[in-house]
Motif scaffolding. Structure first.
Motif, PDB file in Angstrom:
ATOM      1  N   LEU A   1      -6.615 -11.598   0.730  1.00 16.77           N
ATOM      2  CA  LEU A   1      -6.868 -10.229   1.751  1.00 16.77           C
ATOM      3  C   LEU A   1      -5.051 -10.404   2.126  1.00 16.77           C
ATOM      4  CD1 LEU A   1     -10.392  -8.949   1.595  1.00 16.77           C
ATOM      5  CD2 LEU A   1      -8.506  -8.391   0.046  1.00 16.77           C
TER       6      LEU A   1
ATOM      7  N   GLY B   1       2.059   2.839   6.493  1.00 14.62           N
ATOM      8  CA  GLY B   1       0.989   3.793   6.108  1.00 14.62           C
ATOM      9  C   GLY B   1      -0.263   2.694   5.464  1.00 14.62           C
ATOM     10  N   ILE B   2       0.224   2.757   4.720  1.00 16.13           N
ATOM     11  CA  ILE B   2      -0.641   1.645   3.735  1.00 16.13           C
ATOM     12  C   ILE B   2      -0.713   0.334   3.979  1.00 16.13           C
ATOM     13  CG2 ILE B   2      -0.137   1.074   1.170  1.00 16.13           C
ATOM     14  CD1 ILE B   2       1.359   3.103  -0.065  1.00 16.13           C
TER      15      ILE B   2
ATOM     16  N   GLY C   1      -3.888   1.613   6.451  1.00 13.00           N
ATOM     17  CA  GLY C   1      -4.736   1.781   6.067  1.00 13.00           C
ATOM     18  C   GLY C   1      -5.513   0.409   5.390  1.00 13.00           C
ATOM     19  N   ALA C   2      -4.927  -0.259   4.560  1.00 16.30           N
ATOM     20  CA  ALA C   2      -5.269  -1.006   4.011  1.00 16.30           C
ATOM     21  C   ALA C   2      -5.962  -2.715   5.223  1.00 16.30           C
ATOM     22  CB  ALA C   2      -3.965  -2.073   2.909  1.00 16.30           C
TER      23      ALA C   2
ATOM     24  N   VAL D   1      -9.558  -1.432   6.505  1.00 14.29           N
ATOM     25  CA  VAL D   1     -11.016  -1.540   5.323  1.00 14.29           C
ATOM     26  C   VAL D   1     -11.053  -3.285   5.281  1.00 14.29           C
ATOM     27  CG1 VAL D   1     -11.172   0.770   5.098  1.00 14.29           C
ATOM     28  CG2 VAL D   1      -9.579  -1.046   3.478  1.00 14.29           C
TER      29      VAL D   1
ATOM     30  N   ALA E   1      -8.199  -5.521   4.545  1.00 15.61           N
ATOM     31  CA  ALA E   1      -7.562  -6.551   3.714  1.00 15.61           C
ATOM     32  C   ALA E   1      -6.470  -7.103   5.517  1.00 15.61           C
ATOM     33  CB  ALA E   1      -6.352  -5.519   3.020  1.00 15.61           C
TER      34      ALA E   1
ATOM     35  N   TYR F   1     -14.427   5.956  -0.069  1.00 14.37           N
ATOM     36  CA  TYR F   1     -14.005   5.971   1.580  1.00 14.37           C
ATOM     37  C   TYR F   1     -13.351   7.506   1.556  1.00 14.37           C
ATOM     38  CZ  TYR F   1     -13.160   0.695   1.785  1.00 14.37           C
ATOM     39  OH  TYR F   1     -14.076  -0.586   1.938  1.00 14.37           O
TER      40      TYR F   1
ATOM     41  N   ALA G   1      -3.587   5.673   0.695  1.00 17.69           N
ATOM     42  CA  ALA G   1      -3.528   4.739  -0.383  1.00 17.69           C
ATOM     43  C   ALA G   1      -3.679   3.187   0.048  1.00 17.69           C
ATOM     44  CB  ALA G   1      -2.383   5.193  -0.525  1.00 17.69           C
ATOM     45  N   GLY G   2      -3.990   2.862   0.879  1.00 20.76           N
ATOM     46  CA  GLY G   2      -3.476   1.844   1.753  1.00 20.76           C
ATOM     47  C   GLY G   2      -5.521   1.672   1.380  1.00 20.76           C
ATOM     48  N   PHE G   3      -6.551   2.185   1.933  1.00 22.01           N
ATOM     49  CA  PHE G   3      -7.560   1.912   1.074  1.00 22.01           C
ATOM     50  C   PHE G   3      -8.053   1.097  -0.130  1.00 22.01           C
ATOM     51  CE2 PHE G   3      -9.103   6.061   5.069  1.00 22.01           C
ATOM     52  CZ  PHE G   3      -8.660   4.989   5.830  1.00 22.01           C
TER      53      PHE G   3
ATOM     54  N   LYS H   1      -4.751   0.219  -2.230  1.00 23.11           N
ATOM     55  CA  LYS H   1      -4.815  -1.382  -2.333  1.00 23.11           C
ATOM     56  C   LYS H   1      -5.640  -2.095  -2.058  1.00 23.11           C
ATOM     57  CE  LYS H   1      -2.127  -4.110  -3.228  1.00 23.11           C
ATOM     58  NZ  LYS H   1      -1.487  -4.382  -4.081  1.00 23.11           N
ATOM     59  N   THR H   2      -7.214  -2.073  -0.851  1.00 15.90           N
ATOM     60  CA  THR H   2      -7.054  -2.869  -0.321  1.00 15.90           C
ATOM     61  C   THR H   2      -8.709  -3.114  -1.696  1.00 15.90           C
ATOM     62  OG1 THR H   2      -7.108  -3.225   2.068  1.00 15.90           O
ATOM     63  CG2 THR H   2      -9.268  -3.605   1.461  1.00 15.90           C
TER      64      THR H   2
ATOM     65  N   GLN I   1      -7.974  -2.076  -4.843  1.00 16.84           N
ATOM     66  CA  GLN I   1      -7.462  -2.674  -5.327  1.00 16.84           C
ATOM     67  C   GLN I   1      -7.857  -4.586  -5.671  1.00 16.84           C
ATOM     68  OE1 GLN I   1      -2.889  -2.462  -6.265  1.00 16.84           O
ATOM     69  NE2 GLN I   1      -3.016  -1.425  -7.875  1.00 16.84           N
ATOM     70  N   LEU I   2      -7.158  -5.087  -4.444  1.00 18.05           N
ATOM     71  CA  LEU I   2      -6.602  -6.360  -4.063  1.00 18.05           C
ATOM     72  C   LEU I   2      -8.321  -7.050  -4.596  1.00 18.05           C
ATOM     73  CD1 LEU I   2      -4.795  -6.583  -1.163  1.00 18.05           C
ATOM     74  CD2 LEU I   2      -4.162  -7.257  -3.434  1.00 18.05           C
ATOM     75  N   ARG I   3      -9.424  -6.028  -4.036  1.00 18.92           N
ATOM     76  CA  ARG I   3     -10.836  -6.620  -3.842  1.00 18.92           C
ATOM     77  C   ARG I   3     -11.663  -7.032  -4.957  1.00 18.92           C
ATOM     78  NH1 ARG I   3     -13.185  -4.114   1.982  1.00 18.92           N
ATOM     79  NH2 ARG I   3     -13.128  -2.257   0.345  1.00 18.92           N
TER      80      ARG I   3
ATOM     81  N   MET J   1       3.942   6.293  -4.450  1.00 16.60           N
ATOM     82  CA  MET J   1       3.650   4.690  -4.632  1.00 16.60           C
ATOM     83  C   MET J   1       2.472   4.632  -5.018  1.00 16.60           C
ATOM     84  SD  MET J   1       5.017   3.020  -1.197  1.00 16.60           S
ATOM     85  CE  MET J   1       4.902   4.529   0.148  1.00 16.60           C
TER      86      MET J   1
ATOM     87  N   LEU K   1       3.096   4.995  -9.013  1.00 12.90           N
ATOM     88  CA  LEU K   1       3.525   3.816  -9.392  1.00 12.90           C
ATOM     89  C   LEU K   1       2.495   2.272  -9.581  1.00 12.90           C
ATOM     90  CD1 LEU K   1       6.529   3.118  -9.440  1.00 12.90           C
ATOM     91  CD2 LEU K   1       6.622   2.585  -7.209  1.00 12.90           C
ATOM     92  N   TRP K   2       1.301   2.586  -8.438  1.00 16.01           N
ATOM     93  CA  TRP K   2       0.526   1.270  -8.319  1.00 16.01           C
ATOM     94  C   TRP K   2      -0.289   0.786  -8.894  1.00 16.01           C
ATOM     95  CZ3 TRP K   2       2.850   0.766  -2.689  1.00 16.01           C
ATOM     96  CH2 TRP K   2       4.661   0.573  -2.553  1.00 16.01           C
TER      97      TRP K   2
ATOM     98  N   LEU L   1      -2.863   3.642  -7.522  1.00 13.07           N
ATOM     99  CA  LEU L   1      -4.345   3.355  -6.472  1.00 13.07           C
ATOM    100  C   LEU L   1      -5.372   4.353  -6.927  1.00 13.07           C
ATOM    101  CD1 LEU L   1      -1.618   2.498  -3.568  1.00 13.07           C
ATOM    102  CD2 LEU L   1      -2.991   1.312  -4.907  1.00 13.07           C
TER     103      LEU L   1
END
Lengths: 326, 328
Positions: A23, A65-66, A69-70, A73, A75, B59, B123-125, B127-128, B130-132, B158, B161-162, B164
């Motif tokens: 992560l 910001g991304i 946010g990651a 939660v 990461a 989320y 978008a960050g939530f 991203k996590t 997606q990684l998990r 983004m 593009l990614w 998410l």
């Protein structure tokens, strides 16, 4: 113990942390395929793939910001801003969200977010690529701000920052990525708090951080050799929270203080150290403390003017000699 | 949807309305301070969309008009009201306030005051997620006003593009604070603004909860299955001011009255009455029970809860617990 460059220390810290924890991921402009402007992420794209080594569009506020946010939660992002000047664009996400989320959620949401930024004045990059923003970051409650002066700390501070549950800003330096130094072969963590004594001395304490540590060390050598003055050099290293006790401890020994900063003087590291000296150890001082700092101008393009705007080791020597009257 | 669920939804919307009205009273009584942005008129949006999500697992994030999104996500109304009263038992321990509600236990991730600030967080939530791995999604509720921020365009780019998994829900209430949308924005149909980013989008009535749920179901399914963003625009209206200090000078009484005729609770109540799912007597009994619960349990809990201790003011600036690696 191997000799490595500053950028190699940063790269090694990325690699070890990414190998350890799936992560942990890195994002920023040109950090992936291109390998990073200062090579600090080179090879990681091939090793960890585009999901974890992310080339971002030029959208500093939102990719910051991304990352925030990651982090909220679970990461552990390492966000690189290509130049600290561009971090102004990311201040909303950094100040309003990263720095405040843990406090304003009553401790319920953690934000283990890392921002790496090269700061400082390099060679004729002009006013919009020569900012030193430590004064801005260190004024924000909830952030941790650290500045590596050596390859060892470039490695060790990033290692600690990734593991830390608070948001951490690491201010590197554009002119220091090729600096060489010893880094232990075994894993270690540089503390995100506390000063480090870089040179023991008894006549005067020179407080510095990042590139100004090297000016201070050069000055101390010259002062010893040519003027018989024994200067103590303290790397402040953590600008927020700043080590008040560590600063006072050195002054209790030397009774004189000089602060050296690459930034212009108003509202900065020097003024903060001055305030700490007043509050913690005023009656220990045998002379009024002095700041050595940049001129209060936007950094000019012309090489001569640029050099004149930024202090150097000679300025430190002159300030110490004036203070001691020799 | 069976009659039990229909009655539950009607009750949830009515609870939301009465909760917000009681907040307004408490604000006037100075038990609630600061800024207070209330949701009456828009209940079908948050409740309709989240009815089709997996609350507690997906989320959810939003702006400062956040009470009802928090409630529907599963926050205890007592913890919410206690937060508004600034109490230690509040969902943010009294450190957040109306605009900064948090409940990570049900994955309600806040409550933010800066317009457009939550776009990248959502978008960050994702991203996590997606990684998990896993099939959760991230849901971001914001108003039309947020779409004139740079974060809107940067994040849409983004997120697309990614790939998410974010559902962007635009609650278009026609005003950015007190400026009408046609006076601030060239393209007033917000769903059209994401087309250049390759994001699928739809626009629908936000006052009829059945319409909202039909569109939300499709939108949620799109994000969950295709692992791509989706943008849903809900046409709605706030019946109260932007905040408690709104003069109302920017819109006519006629316009407000016209939208009051399309009150989401009124629309849904009429439908359930016509279908014989609920009677007028049942509705009144439901309303009375809600008001009693809010007064006797929710407000009472908030009022009787202790304040945070001043000695604890510096807690939570940094995390606690000796987890910093150099201390090991």
């Amino acid at each position: 113990m191997a000799e490595m460059m500053y950028w190699q220390g940063i790269l090694r810290a990325h690699d070890e942390e990414m190998a350890r924890d799936p992560l942990v991921f890195a994002m920023g402009e040109d950090i992936g395929v291109a390998g990073g402007t200062y090579k600090a992420t080179s090879g990681l794209f091939a090793k960890y793939g585009e999901q974890r080594v992310i080339d971002t569009p030029i959208s500093e506020n939102s990719y910051t910001g991304i990352g925030v946010g990651a982090a909220m939660v679970g990461a552990r992002p390492i966000v690189e801003i290509m130049s600290v000047n561009f971090a102004w664009l990311a201040m909303d996400q950094l100040m309003n969200n990263a720095a405040k989320i843990h406090y304003m959620s009553g401790g319920r949401i953690r934000c283990p977010f890392v921002m790496r930024v090269p700061g400082g004045t390099a060679h004729q990059l002009g006013a919009q690529h020569s900012a030193r923003m430590e004064k801005v970051f260190m004024g924000i409650s909830g952030l941790r701000v650290v500045t590596p002066a050596t390859p060892r700390d470039a490695y060790g501070l990033l290692k600690s920052a990734v593991r830390c549950d608070d948001p951490v800003v690491i201010i590197e330096h554009e002119s220091m990525y090729n600096l060489k130094g010893e880094i232990p072969d075994t894993e270690f963590f540089t503390p995100l708090e506390g000063v480090e004594v870089m040179r023991q001395g008894k006549d005067v304490s020179i407080f510095a951080y990042n590139i100004s540590v090297h000016w201070a060390l050069d000055a101390a050598q010259k002062l010893a050799q040519e003027h018989g003055i024994d200067a103590e050099v303290i790397d402040l290293r953590a600008l927020k929270p700043m080590d008040r006790a560590g600063i006072a401890a050195s002054v209790r020994k030397t009774h004189r203080a000089i602060v050296v900063e690459e930034d212009e003087a108003p509202v900065g590291v020097g003024s903060e150290v001055m305030a700490i000296l007043n509050e913690e150890c005023f009656f220990e001082l045998d002379a009024a403390p002095v700041r050595v700092h940049a001129l209060d101008v936007p950094i000019p393009y012309n090489r001569r003017l640029e050099k004149a705007a930024i202090p150097n080791a000679g300025d430190v020597v002159a300030a110490v000699r004036k203070m001691l009257g020799r | 949807m069976d009659a039990t669920d229909q009655k539950r939804l009607l009750r949830e919307m009515l609870f939301a309305r009465r909760f917000e009205e009681r907040c307004a009273e408490a604000y006037h009584e100075r038990q609630i301070g600061g800024f207070l942005h209330l949701y009456p008129g828009e209940e079908a949006c948050a409740i309709g969309v989240l009815e089709k999500a997996r609350t507690g697992s997906d989320y959810v994030v939003t702006g400062y008009r956040d009470h009802i999104h928090a409630l529907k996500s599963g926050m205890n109304p007592k913890a919410l009201m206690a937060e508004l009263f600034g109490k230690e038992a509040g969902c943010s321990k009294g450190r957040g306030g109306s605009m900064h509600l948090f409940d990570p236990d049900v994955r309600f991730m806040g409550g933010y005051a800066l317009v457009g600030g939550p776009f990248p967080l959502a978008a960050g939530f994702a991203k996590t997620i997606q990684l998990r791995g896993g099939d959760e999604i991230s849901i971001c509720f914001l108003g039309d006003g947020a779409n004139n921020q740079g974060t809107f365009h940067e994040t849409m780019n983004m997120a697309s593009l990614w790939n998410l998994p974010v559902l962007f829900v635009c609650e278009n209430n026609l005003y950015g604070i007190g400026t009408a949308i046609e006076r601030s924005t060239v393209e007033i149909n917000q769903y059209k603004r994401v087309a250049p980013y390759g994001i699928e989008a739809a626009q629908c009535d936000g006052q009829d909860i059945d319409v909202v749920m039909a569109h939300a179901e499709k939108a949620v399914q799109h994000v969950r299955e295709k692992r791509k963003p989706y943008f849903l625009e809900l046409m709605t209206y706030r019946l109260r001011g932007h905040s408690m200090s709104d003069s109302g000078a920017y819109r006519s009484k006629e316009e407000v009255e016209e939208w009051a005729q399309r009150d989401p609770i009124g629309i849904y109540k009429r439908r359930l009455l016509d279908a014989g799912v609920v009677s007028e007597d049942e509705f009144h009994a439901m309303d009375k029970a809600i008001q009693d619960e809010i007064e006797n349990e929710v407000v009472r809990f908030a009022a009787e809860s202790p304040e945070p201790r001043v000695e604890d003011i510096a807690r939570y600036v940094y995390t606690e617990g000796g987890k910093q690696p150099w201390l090991k």
